[in-house]
Scaffold this motif. Structure first.
Motif, short mmCIF file in Angstrom:
data_model
loop_
_atom_site.label_atom_id
_atom_site.label_comp_id
_atom_site.label_asym_id
_atom_site.label_seq_id
_atom_site.Cartn_x
_atom_site.Cartn_y
_atom_site.Cartn_z
N ASP A 189 0.82 -1.22 0.00
CA ASP A 189 0.00 0.00 0.00
C ASP A 189 0.85 1.27 0.00
OD1 ASP A 189 -2.49 -1.38 0.09
OD2 ASP A 189 -2.23 -1.68 2.25
N LEU A 190 2.13 1.12 0.37
CA LEU A 190 3.02 2.28 0.47
C LEU A 190 3.96 2.39 -0.73
CD1 LEU A 190 3.97 1.82 4.23
CD2 LEU A 190 2.28 3.40 3.29
N SER A 191 3.68 1.62 -1.78
CA SER A 191 4.60 1.56 -2.92
C SER A 191 4.80 2.90 -3.62
CB SER A 191 4.10 0.52 -3.93
OG SER A 191 2.80 0.85 -4.39
N ASP A 192 3.81 3.78 -3.56
CA ASP A 192 3.93 5.08 -4.24
C ASP A 192 4.39 6.19 -3.31
OD1 ASP A 192 3.05 4.02 -6.68
OD2 ASP A 192 0.94 4.31 -6.13
N GLU A 193 4.75 5.83 -2.09
CA GLU A 193 5.14 6.84 -1.12
C GLU A 193 6.61 7.22 -1.26
OE1 GLU A 193 2.98 8.37 0.89
OE2 GLU A 193 1.47 7.16 -0.15
N THR A 194 6.99 8.31 -0.61
CA THR A 194 8.38 8.73 -0.53
C THR A 194 9.00 8.11 0.72
OG1 THR A 194 7.94 10.83 -1.65
CG2 THR A 194 9.95 10.68 -0.31
N PHE A 195 10.14 7.46 0.52
CA PHE A 195 10.84 6.83 1.63
C PHE A 195 12.03 7.71 2.05
CE2 PHE A 195 8.52 3.51 -0.42
CZ PHE A 195 8.11 2.66 0.60
N TYR A 196 12.12 7.98 3.36
CA TYR A 196 13.18 8.86 3.86
C TYR A 196 14.30 8.05 4.51
CZ TYR A 196 10.76 13.22 2.94
OH TYR A 196 10.17 14.30 2.31
N LEU A 197 15.51 8.53 4.29
CA LEU A 197 16.71 7.91 4.85
C LEU A 197 17.64 8.98 5.41
CD1 LEU A 197 17.83 5.29 2.17
CD2 LEU A 197 16.99 4.79 4.48
N PRO A 198 18.51 8.63 6.38
CA PRO A 198 19.58 9.56 6.76
C PRO A 198 20.51 9.76 5.56
CG PRO A 198 19.35 7.80 8.38
CD PRO A 198 18.54 7.40 7.19
N GLU A 199 21.06 10.94 5.42
CA GLU A 199 21.91 11.23 4.27
C GLU A 199 23.17 10.35 4.28
OE1 GLU A 199 24.30 15.08 6.10
OE2 GLU A 199 22.63 15.37 4.71
N GLU A 200 23.78 10.24 3.11
CA GLU A 200 24.93 9.35 2.92
C GLU A 200 26.07 9.67 3.89
OE1 GLU A 200 26.90 6.21 0.65
OE2 GLU A 200 24.82 6.85 0.95
N LEU A 201 26.26 10.93 4.21
CA LEU A 201 27.32 11.33 5.12
C LEU A 201 27.10 10.77 6.52
CD1 LEU A 201 29.92 13.05 5.24
CD2 LEU A 201 28.50 14.97 5.99
N ASP A 202 25.83 10.62 6.89
CA ASP A 202 25.51 10.12 8.22
C ASP A 202 25.62 8.60 8.29
OD1 ASP A 202 24.60 10.48 10.94
OD2 ASP A 202 22.68 9.65 10.31
N SER A 203 25.10 7.90 7.30
CA SER A 203 25.16 6.43 7.30
C SER A 203 25.28 5.93 5.86
CB SER A 203 23.92 5.84 7.97
OG SER A 203 24.01 4.44 8.04
N PRO A 204 26.50 5.85 5.35
CA PRO A 204 26.72 5.39 3.97
C PRO A 204 26.16 3.99 3.74
CG PRO A 204 28.72 6.36 4.87
CD PRO A 204 27.76 6.23 6.01
N GLY A 205 25.61 3.80 2.53
CA GLY A 205 25.14 2.47 2.14
C GLY A 205 23.69 2.19 2.43
N ARG A 206 23.00 3.12 3.05
CA ARG A 206 21.61 2.85 3.43
C ARG A 206 20.67 2.80 2.24
NH1 ARG A 206 20.16 4.15 8.53
NH2 ARG A 206 18.23 3.08 8.00
#
Length: 300
Positions: A189-206
């Motif tokens: 149901d959430l396939s069209d949503e925007t997914f948020y992540l910490p920026e690359e500088l904070d946690s690379p590879g996420r």
């Protein structure tokens, strides 16, 4: 006995006179001579050249004297530290936790147990972003950091990492989100949503991990945006702007009245490991004691 012989060797190496050292140590010259002979036999080395003109260090003796001075200093410091613990002298243990980790539930029993045994121990506890935890570990401002196992790839220092426990990651949305009240809400149901992540500088590879997770749920073209750190990620979720992955035990869930969507049992990333990490050269004795208390409390 070994320590006494080392002290005598250092004294003789500096004074180059058996009699002077004997007077200094309130003993006899033959006793000092015998102790040096014991070391020479033990090490299979001639440490001093003896002549009518007195003593002189051999090349081997000079090398051993330099090494023994350093070793004796380290041994003395270690003994002082050990004795301070025995008598309960004040010391410090600095613990660092990821901002959304439920440290109160997972680790406070161990903190209480350690504090009871060492009333003068100064235990500091603080919460940080992924990046701040890595920096605190590197500078040894933090003795131990507690983070998620995927972060180990981003910790470059010479460290020891120990698995602590396993938690369940979920997707989270807030009451500001239009799907918050939907019954039987699923990942699909959430396939069209925007997914948020910490920026690359904070946690690379996420980002790579998240895309893998979403593909496992048949979400191929997901929209991903980044925020400064995990707290900022959760702010976007609270504002109803999108979705984020969060530990199902995180304190923010109840605090912000978030709704969780399970990722499904048995799938990749359906479980998440919490690890304790510390530098190999960190000799803080309370570190080992605390980790033992953590193990005892989490296995009860």
């Amino acid at each position: 006995m070994v320590t006494d012989n080392l002290e005598v060797f250092i004294d003789v190496g500096e004074e180059l006179n058996f009699s002077v050292v004997a007077q200094k140590r309130y003993t006899t010259q033959p006793t000092i001579s015998r102790q040096i002979a014991e070391l020479e036999k033990q090490w299979d080395l001639i440490l001093f050249e003896r002549s009518n003109k007195g003593l002189r260090l051999t090349v081997e003796g000079a090398i051993m004297l330099s090494a023994c001075k350093k070793s004796y200093q380290q041994l003395t410091q270690a003994l002082e530290q050990a004795r301070e613990i025995t008598v309960g002298k004040k010391d410090k243990l600095q613990l660092g936790f990821l901002t959304d980790m439920n440290a109160e539930q997972l680790f406070m029993p161990a903190v209480h147990d350690l504090a009871k045994g060492y009333e003068q121990l100064d235990i500091a506890l603080s919460y940080h972003s992924f990046r701040e935890l890595r920096a605190g570990l590197k500078s040894q401002h933090l003795d131990i950091i507690f983070t998620y196992d995927f972060e180990l790839a981003n910790i470059k220092d010479d460290v020891i990492a120990e698995y602590v426990t396993e938690v369940t990651p979920c997707l989270a949305i807030s009451k500001e989100h239009p799907l918050y009240e939907k019954e039987n809400l699923t990942v699909a149901d959430l396939s069209d949503e925007t997914f948020y992540l910490p920026e690359e500088l904070d946690s690379p590879g996420r980002e790579k991990d998240l895309r893998y997770l979403l593909r496992a749920h048949k979400i191929a073209d997901s929209k991903i945006r980044f925020a400064t750190n995990q707290e900022s990620v959760l702010l976007q979720v609270r504002l109803g702007r999108g979705v984020a992955v969060i530990d199902s035990g995180a304190t923010q869930i109840e605090k912000y009245n978030l709704r969780l969507v399970p990722l499904g049992e048995g799938k990749k990333f359906s479980k998440l490991g919490i690890v304790a990490v510390w530098k190999k050269d960190n000799l803080n004795p309370f570190l080992t004691m605390f980790m033992q208390k953590v193990k005892e409390n989490l296995t009860i």
